[in-house]
Design an enzyme around this catalytic site. Structure first.
Site, mmCIF file in Angstrom:
data_model
loop_
_atom_site.group_PDB
_atom_site.id
_atom_site.type_symbol
_atom_site.label_atom_id
_atom_site.label_comp_id
_atom_site.label_asym_id
_atom_site.label_seq_id
_atom_site.Cartn_x
_atom_site.Cartn_y
_atom_site.Cartn_z
ATOM 1 N N ARG A 1 91.990 58.146 2.809
ATOM 2 C CA ARG A 1 91.310 59.374 2.443
ATOM 3 C C ARG A 1 90.747 60.045 3.688
ATOM 4 N NH1 ARG A 1 93.595 58.722 -1.542
ATOM 5 N NH2 ARG A 1 92.865 58.691 -3.717
ATOM 6 N N GLU B 1 92.117 69.432 3.485
ATOM 7 C CA GLU B 1 93.544 69.432 3.161
ATOM 8 C C GLU B 1 93.951 70.813 2.654
ATOM 9 O OE1 GLU B 1 95.665 67.069 3.648
ATOM 10 O OE2 GLU B 1 94.564 65.193 3.785
ATOM 11 N N HIS C 1 100.105 64.088 3.974
ATOM 12 C CA HIS C 1 99.888 63.042 2.972
ATOM 13 C C HIS C 1 100.890 63.174 1.828
ATOM 14 C CE1 HIS C 1 97.731 59.920 0.923
ATOM 15 N NE2 HIS C 1 97.444 60.698 -0.114
#
Length: 317
Positions: free
Chosen positions: A5, A34, A54
């Site tokens: 994370r 993000e 990711h």
């Protein structure tokens, strides 16, 4: 390395550690923001830091692949083909979907054939029986949905698909039961049968000993066939329209029925006759290129020895 994370690692602290040589290199798959702001980010663009998105689909190559897959799925859906990626539909892998393809056509065709024989009083329940060498290991969800789809498409104005078939059946109060019988062999499915509980049929020969309209089929040479109607063994391709005739087993009927169809300019694609025993009753199934009108059916009914008729309309999918 951080692939968990964003925020687990302090970006500025890591940058200082890299500058001081305390940390030789880093690999990051997640960021505090993000997507991260590329301009001015302390870690992106450094020779000793590997940064990857990711979400694997964020790469250029993945985006192209996903776009192609979506376009192909949309084309398949518009062409009426099955899709392994349909949302809320029975989930099956592309490999299993390919393997089940001819059986899927059979399942929908049997549903259409069975309900075509139901009289105006309707039916109350559906029984589906799968005979398969795989026994209980056979995933029947897709086949069940296609049987229901074939039935409901003939009796409802709603748009029926793999997603809503079960729900529509439930809303109509239909009871559905399934039985799987283990058989010998190597094929996916030895046979599939559909039985509808009803008080009356349009073709009495389609009613079995339990009082249900019964149709059974199998896949032969990768093509679906009807193999049984009621207590009569038949071999009918599950495509096009079929005229069914219950008759006495006597000479002259085939020729007279053929003449009646010729009078209406209806071409015959195939014909098969199955009888219970000599000089008793038989079923004649005739593949026809066009639908016979009421006048032609009336002429056929007048042929000596003909007991009743019914028509399967466009079983092909």
């Amino acid at each position: 390395m951080n692939v968990a994370r964003g925020g687990v690692i302090d970006d500025d602290a890591l940058a200082r550690a890299l500058d001081a040589g305390v940390v030789a290199g880093a690999a990051l798959d997640v960021f505090e923001e993000e997507p991260p702001a590329f301009q001015g980010h302390p870690l992106i663009g450094r020779p000793n830091v590997i940064c990857t998105p990711h979400l694997g689909a964020s790469t250029t190559e993945a985006q192209e692949g996903v776009s192609t897959e979506v376009a192909e799925a949309v084309i398949d859906a518009l062409q009426g083909k099955l899709s392994a990626t349909a949302v809320n539909a029975p989930l099956v892998s592309p490999e299993v979907l390919k393997e089940l393809a001819p059986y899927v056509t059979l399942a929908e065709g049997l549903g259409k054939a069975g309900v075509a024989l139901v009289a105006d009083q309707g039916f109350t329940d559906i029984n589906i029986c799968y005979s398969s060498p795989r026994g209980d290991d056979l995933d029947t969800r897709l086949l069940r949905a296609m049987v229901i789809k074939g039935i409901l498409e003939e009796i409802t104005t709603a748009k029926v698909n793999l997603v809503n078939a079960d729900l529509l059946a439930k809303n109509r109060g239909l009871r559905i039961s399934e039985v799987t019988i283990r058989t010998e062999g190597s094929e996916v499915l030895s046979s599939l049968s559909v039985a509808l509980g009803t008080s009356k049929a349009t073709f009495s020969a389609a009613v079995d000993k339990t009082g249900r309209i019964y149709v059974e089929g199998a896949v032969k040479n990768n093509a679906p066939y009807l193999t049984k109607i009621g207590g009569f063994d038949v071999e009918l391709s599950v495509q096009g329209s079929v005229l069914l005739i219950r008759q006495r087993d006597q000479p002259g009927i085939v020729g007279n029925v053929g003449m009646a169809l010729a009078k209406g300019n209806i071409n015959i694609s195939f014909m098969t006759v199955c009888r219970t025993s000599r000089n008793e009753e038989a079923i004649m199934a005739i593949g026809i290129d066009d639908q016979p009108n009421a006048e032609i059916l009336a002429d056929i009914a007048k042929v000596q020895g003909v007991l009743e008729t019914a028509v399967f309309k466009e079983l092909n999918l």
